[in-house]
Design a protein around this motif. Structure first.
Motif, mmCIF file in Angstrom:
data_model
loop_
_atom_site.group_PDB
_atom_site.id
_atom_site.type_symbol
_atom_site.label_atom_id
_atom_site.label_comp_id
_atom_site.label_asym_id
_atom_site.label_seq_id
_atom_site.Cartn_x
_atom_site.Cartn_y
_atom_site.Cartn_z
ATOM 1 N N MET A 126 -25.424 -15.386 16.413
ATOM 2 C CA MET A 126 -24.832 -15.284 15.118
ATOM 3 C C MET A 126 -24.111 -16.574 14.765
ATOM 4 N N ALA A 127 -24.259 -16.923 13.498
ATOM 5 C CA ALA A 127 -23.616 -18.147 13.042
ATOM 6 C C ALA A 127 -22.162 -17.860 12.713
ATOM 7 N N PRO A 128 -21.311 -18.818 12.978
ATOM 8 C CA PRO A 128 -19.896 -18.611 12.653
ATOM 9 C C PRO A 128 -19.710 -18.549 11.126
ATOM 10 N N THR A 129 -18.865 -17.631 10.701
ATOM 11 C CA THR A 129 -18.589 -17.483 9.269
ATOM 12 C C THR A 129 -17.299 -18.190 8.913
ATOM 13 N N THR A 130 -17.340 -18.769 7.747
ATOM 14 C CA THR A 130 -16.114 -19.422 7.276
ATOM 15 C C THR A 130 -15.550 -18.587 6.135
ATOM 16 N N THR A 131 -14.283 -18.484 6.093
ATOM 17 C CA THR A 131 -13.630 -17.732 5.030
ATOM 18 C C THR A 131 -12.780 -18.667 4.200
ATOM 19 N N LYS A 132 -12.838 -18.426 2.908
ATOM 20 C CA LYS A 132 -12.002 -19.213 2.001
ATOM 21 C C LYS A 132 -10.722 -18.440 1.745
ATOM 22 N N THR A 133 -9.663 -19.141 1.711
ATOM 23 C CA THR A 133 -8.394 -18.493 1.372
ATOM 24 C C THR A 133 -8.066 -18.855 -0.069
ATOM 25 N N ALA A 134 -7.621 -17.878 -0.802
ATOM 26 C CA ALA A 134 -7.277 -18.097 -2.204
ATOM 27 C C ALA A 134 -5.982 -18.866 -2.293
ATOM 28 N N THR A 135 -6.010 -19.879 -3.111
ATOM 29 C CA THR A 135 -4.778 -20.636 -3.325
ATOM 30 C C THR A 135 -4.194 -20.196 -4.652
ATOM 31 N N PRO A 136 -2.922 -19.944 -4.692
ATOM 32 C CA PRO A 136 -2.313 -19.479 -5.942
ATOM 33 C C PRO A 136 -2.397 -20.566 -7.008
ATOM 34 N N LYS A 137 -2.727 -20.133 -8.236
ATOM 35 C CA LYS A 137 -2.801 -21.066 -9.351
ATOM 36 C C LYS A 137 -1.410 -21.242 -9.947
ATOM 37 N N ALA A 138 -1.164 -22.443 -10.395
ATOM 38 C CA ALA A 138 0.113 -22.721 -11.046
ATOM 39 C C ALA A 138 0.089 -22.131 -12.446
ATOM 40 N N THR A 139 1.167 -21.499 -12.818
ATOM 41 C CA THR A 139 1.247 -20.932 -14.157
ATOM 42 C C THR A 139 2.056 -21.866 -15.030
ATOM 43 N N GLY A 140 1.690 -21.923 -16.267
ATOM 44 C CA GLY A 140 2.379 -22.784 -17.226
ATOM 45 C C GLY A 140 3.518 -22.072 -17.915
ATOM 46 N N GLY A 141 4.129 -21.110 -17.253
ATOM 47 C CA GLY A 141 5.237 -20.394 -17.841
ATOM 48 C C GLY A 141 4.804 -19.141 -18.581
ATOM 49 N N ALA A 142 3.527 -18.997 -18.807
ATOM 50 C CA ALA A 142 3.043 -17.822 -19.530
ATOM 51 C C ALA A 142 2.802 -16.690 -18.547
ATOM 52 N N GLY A 143 3.120 -15.495 -18.974
ATOM 53 C CA GLY A 143 2.916 -14.335 -18.122
ATOM 54 C C GLY A 143 1.507 -13.803 -18.246
ATOM 55 N N VAL A 144 1.273 -12.744 -17.573
ATOM 56 C CA VAL A 144 -0.030 -12.105 -17.608
ATOM 57 C C VAL A 144 -0.136 -11.282 -18.888
#
Length: 79
Positions: free
Chosen positions: A1-19
């Motif tokens: 089996m080939a080794p799997t790589t996982t990506k980790t999510a990096t938090p995005k910078a917010t411009g002061g606006a909420g969701v």
């Protein structure tokens, strides 16, 4: 089996606006003349409902509507 790589999510910078919240879009504000006319009509119906107390609600509304159209309190008739 080939080794799997996982990506980790990096938090995005917010411009002061909420969701943005999901839901109904905000209603456009009615003009003040329409709002005033509606308030006057509701008050007229409340004051004059006793004239038609022997009728059911739907019939009361019909009769009060006819009276309101010819009433001097109706802003459309004051012009």
């Amino acid at each position: 089996m080939a080794p799997t790589t996982t990506k980790t999510a990096t938090p995005k910078a917010t411009g002061g606006a909420g969701v943005k919240k999901a839901g109904r879009p905000k209603a456009k504000a009615k003009n003040s003349k329409a709002r005033t006319a509606m308030i006057k009509m509701q008050a007229y119906f409340k004051d004059n409902r006793s004239k038609y107390k022997d009728l059911d609600f739907k019939e009361q509304q019909k009769e009060l509507g006819k009276d309101w159209k010819t009433s001097s309190e109706n802003p459309k008739n004051q012009a």
